[in-house]
Design an enzyme around this catalytic site. Structure first.
Site, PDB file in Angstrom:
ATOM      1  N   HIS B 174      50.444  28.382  25.633  1.00  0.00           N
ATOM      2  CA  HIS B 174      51.300  28.225  24.454  1.00  0.00           C
ATOM      3  C   HIS B 174      52.098  26.930  24.460  1.00  0.00           C
ATOM      4  O   HIS B 174      53.058  26.782  23.715  1.00  0.00           O
ATOM      5  CB  HIS B 174      52.203  29.432  24.215  1.00  0.00           C
ATOM      6  N   ASP B 257      54.305  21.832  28.494  1.00  0.00           N
ATOM      7  CA  ASP B 257      54.369  21.676  29.948  1.00  0.00           C
ATOM      8  C   ASP B 257      53.966  20.286  30.421  1.00  0.00           C
ATOM      9  O   ASP B 257      54.180  19.945  31.586  1.00  0.00           O
ATOM     10  CB  ASP B 257      53.489  22.732  30.610  1.00  0.00           C
TER      11      ASP B 257
HETATM   12  N1  NAD Z   1      48.333  30.531  29.644  1.00  0.00           N
HETATM   13  C1  NAD Z   1      49.630  30.735  29.453  1.00  0.00           C
HETATM   14  O1  NAD Z   1      50.124  30.508  28.356  1.00  0.00           O
HETATM   15  C2  NAD Z   1      50.464  31.276  30.572  1.00  0.00           C
HETATM   16  C3  NAD Z   1      51.856  31.412  30.445  1.00  0.00           C
HETATM   17  C4  NAD Z   1      52.586  31.958  31.501  1.00  0.00           C
HETATM   18  C5  NAD Z   1      51.923  32.316  32.666  1.00  0.00           C
HETATM   19  N2  NAD Z   1      50.564  32.137  32.755  1.00  0.00           N
HETATM   20  C6  NAD Z   1      49.801  32.503  33.935  1.00  0.00           C
HETATM   21  O2  NAD Z   1      49.494  33.884  33.835  1.00  0.00           O
HETATM   22  C7  NAD Z   1      49.289  34.405  35.156  1.00  0.00           C
HETATM   23  C8  NAD Z   1      50.181  35.611  35.377  1.00  0.00           C
HETATM   24  O3  NAD Z   1      51.533  35.226  35.542  1.00  0.00           O
HETATM   25  P1  NAD Z   1      52.688  36.273  35.837  1.00  0.00           P
HETATM   26  O4  NAD Z   1      53.945  35.512  36.072  1.00  0.00           O
HETATM   27  O5  NAD Z   1      52.661  37.349  34.806  1.00  0.00           O
HETATM   28  O6  NAD Z   1      52.179  36.838  37.243  1.00  0.00           O
HETATM   29  P2  NAD Z   1      52.329  38.318  37.838  1.00  0.00           P
HETATM   30  O7  NAD Z   1      52.017  38.204  39.262  1.00  0.00           O
HETATM   31  O8  NAD Z   1      53.645  38.895  37.440  1.00  0.00           O
HETATM   32  O9  NAD Z   1      51.236  39.152  37.046  1.00  0.00           O
HETATM   33  C9  NAD Z   1      49.904  39.034  37.262  1.00  0.00           C
HETATM   34  C10 NAD Z   1      49.277  40.424  37.437  1.00  0.00           C
HETATM   35  O10 NAD Z   1      48.001  40.205  38.042  1.00  0.00           O
HETATM   36  C11 NAD Z   1      47.771  41.314  38.912  1.00  0.00           C
HETATM   37  N3  NAD Z   1      46.685  40.989  39.849  1.00  0.00           N
HETATM   38  C12 NAD Z   1      46.734  40.288  40.999  1.00  0.00           C
HETATM   39  N4  NAD Z   1      45.502  40.254  41.570  1.00  0.00           N
HETATM   40  C13 NAD Z   1      44.674  40.939  40.764  1.00  0.00           C
HETATM   41  C14 NAD Z   1      43.282  41.247  40.820  1.00  0.00           C
HETATM   42  N5  NAD Z   1      42.509  40.830  41.822  1.00  0.00           N
HETATM   43  N6  NAD Z   1      42.751  41.970  39.801  1.00  0.00           N
HETATM   44  C15 NAD Z   1      43.520  42.387  38.784  1.00  0.00           C
HETATM   45  N7  NAD Z   1      44.830  42.138  38.693  1.00  0.00           N
HETATM   46  C16 NAD Z   1      45.415  41.421  39.670  1.00  0.00           C
HETATM   47  C17 NAD Z   1      49.093  41.557  39.532  1.00  0.00           C
HETATM   48  O11 NAD Z   1      49.150  42.854  40.109  1.00  0.00           O
HETATM   49  C18 NAD Z   1      50.039  41.362  38.361  1.00  0.00           C
HETATM   50  O12 NAD Z   1      50.286  42.568  37.708  1.00  0.00           O
HETATM   51  C19 NAD Z   1      49.608  33.259  36.087  1.00  0.00           C
HETATM   52  O13 NAD Z   1      48.411  32.596  36.448  1.00  0.00           O
HETATM   53  C20 NAD Z   1      50.455  32.323  35.248  1.00  0.00           C
HETATM   54  O14 NAD Z   1      50.408  30.994  35.708  1.00  0.00           O
HETATM   55  C21 NAD Z   1      49.852  31.640  31.736  1.00  0.00           C
END
Ligand code: NAD
Ligand code: NAD
Lengths: 474, 474
Positions: B174, B257
């Site tokens: 985003h 970012d």
């Molecule tokens: N694209 C975007 O706009 C955007 C924005 C913010 C964050 N992110 C990314 O999204 C991702 C999640 O961030 P977050 O802060 O919510 O992290 P988080 O750790 O709070 O959540 C991620 C989830 O993934 C789960 N998980 C871990 N290993 C797994 C597996 N092997 N299979 C299934 N689930 C698994 C965890 O249990 C957790 O619930 C990160 O990579 C972050 O950088 C992307």
């Protein structure tokens, strides 16, 4: 016949090489050669020895000297530029300022560009001279005149000129002779080697290496397994541990000065350099470069002395080394002079054979710096590349690069090197100091803004850099 | 109707956003959504709140939960991956090891890649999970199923998958909402702004900026002349001094970012970061990142608490904030939940509207990560770029990038960023540790070979990195 101008002809060894090559090509025995330099003493020494050599070789070359650049280029069909604005004195001055501000070996020593007389960032006067020469070739040279660039930085210079001045131009370097040295050391007969190198100047890689039809790299691998090379002098690095480590990472062998142009990993300090380049720390260490400077100083002195001797004893024979060997004070010059006076042997500089190919339509192979235009895939078309090419009166015909350069050479070596060339040329063309600053901000030796601004200010405040200062202070 | 799998659905806020978007599109009210996570507690919280929301919104979404990835993807038409292997705990552990070896903010903080949860070098398990998900989409998903990548690193991940797995795939971020923020701060009505951004994920630049047909950059320049922005929180950097300094150098404004992803010049230490990003030192300083972590920790706890409360009091109304506001322990979640329960307002995440465009042939504009294929000139075709595109049931149609990105953005920013992506992916695909080492050898914080080998060894010896260790020790 036609006129050749040598700009920076006070570089006597280089000039004598070129001149002796001219005397050895029968079609060329009456070419007019205009020697140009701003240093009259050096120019005069070159002139005396050139005339002597000409006479003894039975050639009818016509020499002129001038300190006026326009006059030299006026009517020339070929202009060879070997001048170095500011000379070695300037390089050392700037290197010292760099070291004072925390840049070991100076700010112009950069990743993939460590060669100690290949300044790019602080070499405003040299780039300015390049353009001036090129524009004079356009205005005053014979129609379709050629500029042959020998002075460094060949990569930046060739790209700069070919992008901005519509002339025939080619850059030359002798780095590719590293292939001969490589073959010799590992015991191969160079005549049986089918080789190609490609890249940018001082960044060329052995993309093809066949020996009698077989894979030469297998033989190199075998040699590496069983040998460790002991370098005989600081420049003797073609099989150094650095070269082999680069080969292992990039999958192709770096050739010639490319070995010096490695990343910081090999250049942190003298100790690191010694580890990778042998006991002298390579050509660009404080030891290696001092050795080189002492050598060229010795050669220059010797040449001047010899010229004096010749002018006072017009009857001695340059072709008979024994008649004047007592006046030679360094051994290293002996080999040089022997090749110069040997009627069978060419100097190895590509300039005169290139002129021969163009003028006399003799098809020969060279390694040239010209605009890429698709020869090397994966890098921009408007970047000067160094590649093998066949030359005849119709011009330069690049070989197809086959097999290709490795992905790692293209993506991890050439592209970052090209980026810095782009930054240097943009800064120079636009007078935008911020681009030079940005190069330094990305330099691992930089710790602060003050350091970047401080070192650039001190360099620009040198009296010889007034034009640079004005250019960047607009 | 069709099945959607959310991998990493324990990221409750993200999942609720997605789910609420589904409830708000009338055509989608009976989609099957399979929530998958390895963390059952988090998964269960999401499940409870999702069902509650579904019920109150009058949607007929069918939820399932599973901890089995294959089961989740089996038969899905859309798979949204938001999982982060190892979670924030892993990131912090690795950052600490990096700092111990002299890498401030960890080895994964790199030039043009400073975002603190965007690990590339030490993120083997994440890249491995990316590929695993993609391959399952290929094998088990519905014919022509889509993978929607939300988890970071989106740039590396999208390129990796699109090069290696023949599926429909798109990466979302985003960051481009920075344009809205920019417009708001300088006093422009975003509805009248004609904008385009282009680049790579977390490296996008405002190439087009027109306001009511006039040059928006003139208005920005005017604003800059008269204002200094005071950041309200660590992520509030769109008009920071860093952003403006980058704009002055690159001639286009960095968006989202991208402002964080600047060069070392802005990131030497906390002091430097504060100077450029305001009093918190930006999102990626020790202060800023702690603030973010505390926030997401608070949110996760709040979500769990709320889920507990809902399961014990099935009659409360999620749509009526007042009925449960005492159970919310952080203010920051209020805004979030208000948007989730507002039937008129979408979350801003692009995933569900994208699915809407594909399934219901509604032509809409998105900013997507897809393979370049010539959209951005001057960078390789097989690199994932982030660009605006129009989407309908026939697929993704990139806009023509007009005007082009500045030469400086292409040559001095995107290309070096792309080079490191290439190195990371090559290391990962080939299991060649030398390529990871080479990244660190080019890192300005590196002083020696021992440091590079030491830090990588310690990271690879973490128990959770056994697979990585084996992969690189082949
Ligand atoms: N694209 C975007 O706009 C955007 C924005 C913010 C964050 N992110 C990314 O999204 C991702 C999640 O961030 P977050 O802060 O919510 O992290 P988080 O750790 O709070 O959540 C991620 C989830 O993934 C789960 N998980 C871990 N290993 C797994 C597996 N092997 N299979 C299934 N689930 C698994 C965890 O249990 C957790 O619930 C990160 O990579 C972050 O950088 C992307
Ligand atoms: N391409 C190659 O193969 C190759 C090999 C070695 C050296 N070089 C380069 O050749 C150049 C000369 O090196 P060198 O060690 O002989 O240097 P040098 O300083 O000894 O000689 C250069 C000559 O240029 C002259 N000069 C300086 N400013 C001039 C001007 N404005 N107009 C005309 N002449 C001027 C000097 O007086 C001097 O005689 C350097 O740039 C060096 O890096 C190239």
């Amino acid at each position: 016949m036609f006129k050749v101008a040598i700009v920076g002809a006070g570089s006597a060894v280089f000039s004598l090489r070129i001149i002796s090559d001219f005397t050895k090509i029968s079609e060329f025995k009456d070419v007019e050669i205009c020697l140009m330099d701003i240093d009259e003493t050096r120019l005069n020494s070159t002139f005396i020895l050139a005339n002597k050599l000409n006479e003894e070789m039975g050639a009818k070359l016509k020499f002129k000297t001038t300190t006026n650049l326009e006059e030299a280029i006026d009517g020339a069909r070929f202009v060879i530029n070997t001048a170095m604005a500011g000379g070695h004195g300037y390089l050392e001055k700037v290197r010292k300022i760099g070291e004072k501000w925390g840049y070991y070996r100076g700010i112009d020593s950069q990743e993939f560009n460590m060669v100690s007389d290949y300044y790019t960032i602080s070499n405003f006067n040299q780039l300015d001279l390049f353009l001036k020469v090129a524009r004079l070739v356009e205005e005053k040279g014979e129609k379709d005149a050629w500029l042959l660039q020998a002075a460094n930085p060949v990569f930046e210079g060739t790209t700069l000129i070919l992008r901005n001045v519509p002339i025939n131009m080619v850059g030359f370097c002798h780095g590719h002779y590293g292939v001969h040295h490589l073959a010799e050391v590992i015991g191969l007969d160079i005549k049986k080697v089918d080789w190609q190198v490609a890249g940018v100047n001082h960044g060329i890689w052995l993309n093809r290496f066949l020996y009698d039809g077989r894979d030469g790299y297998k033989m190199l691998d075998e040699w590496i397994k069983n040998n460790v090379y002991e370098s005989k002098h600081p420049f003797d690095d073609q099989l150094s541990l650095a070269a082999i480590d680069m080969y292992r990472f990039y999958w192709q062998m770096p050739i010639g000065d490319t070995v010096r142009n490695s990343s910081w990993k090999y250049h942190y300090n003298l100790e690191t350099k010694k580890k990778w380049y042998g006991k002298f720390g390579g050509a660009d260490s404080e030891i290696g470069w001092k050795w080189y400077q002492d050598n060229i100083k010795g050669i220059t002195e010797t040449v001047n002395k010899l010229a004096d001797y010749v002018s006072m004893n017009p009857n001695i024979k340059l072709l008979d080394y024994n008649t004047y060997k007592d006046y030679m004070n360094i051994e290293i010059f002996k080999e040089e002079i022997e090749s110069i006076i040997n009627p069978e042997k060419f100097s190895g500089e590509q300039h005169v054979p290139f002129i021969d190919s163009i003028v006399n339509d003799k098809k020969q192979r060279f390694v040239v710096n010209i605009i890429n235009n698709g020869t090397i895939e994966g890098i921009d078309n408007d970047v000067a590349v160094e590649i093998p090419a066949w030359v005849d009166s119709s011009g330069i015909h690049p070989e197809e690069i086959k097999p290709k350069l490795s992905e790692r050479v293209i993506k991890y070596y050439l592209r970052p090197r090209i980026m810095r060339m782009e930054m240097v040329l943009e800064a120079f063309m636009k007078g935008d100091i911020k681009v030079l600053e940005e190069i330094l901000f990305r330099d691992p030796r930089t710790r602060s803004k003050e350091q970047v601004e401080g070192v650039l200010n001190e360099i620009m405040n040198l009296p010889e850099n007034e034009k640079m200062r004005m250019h960047y202070k607009r």
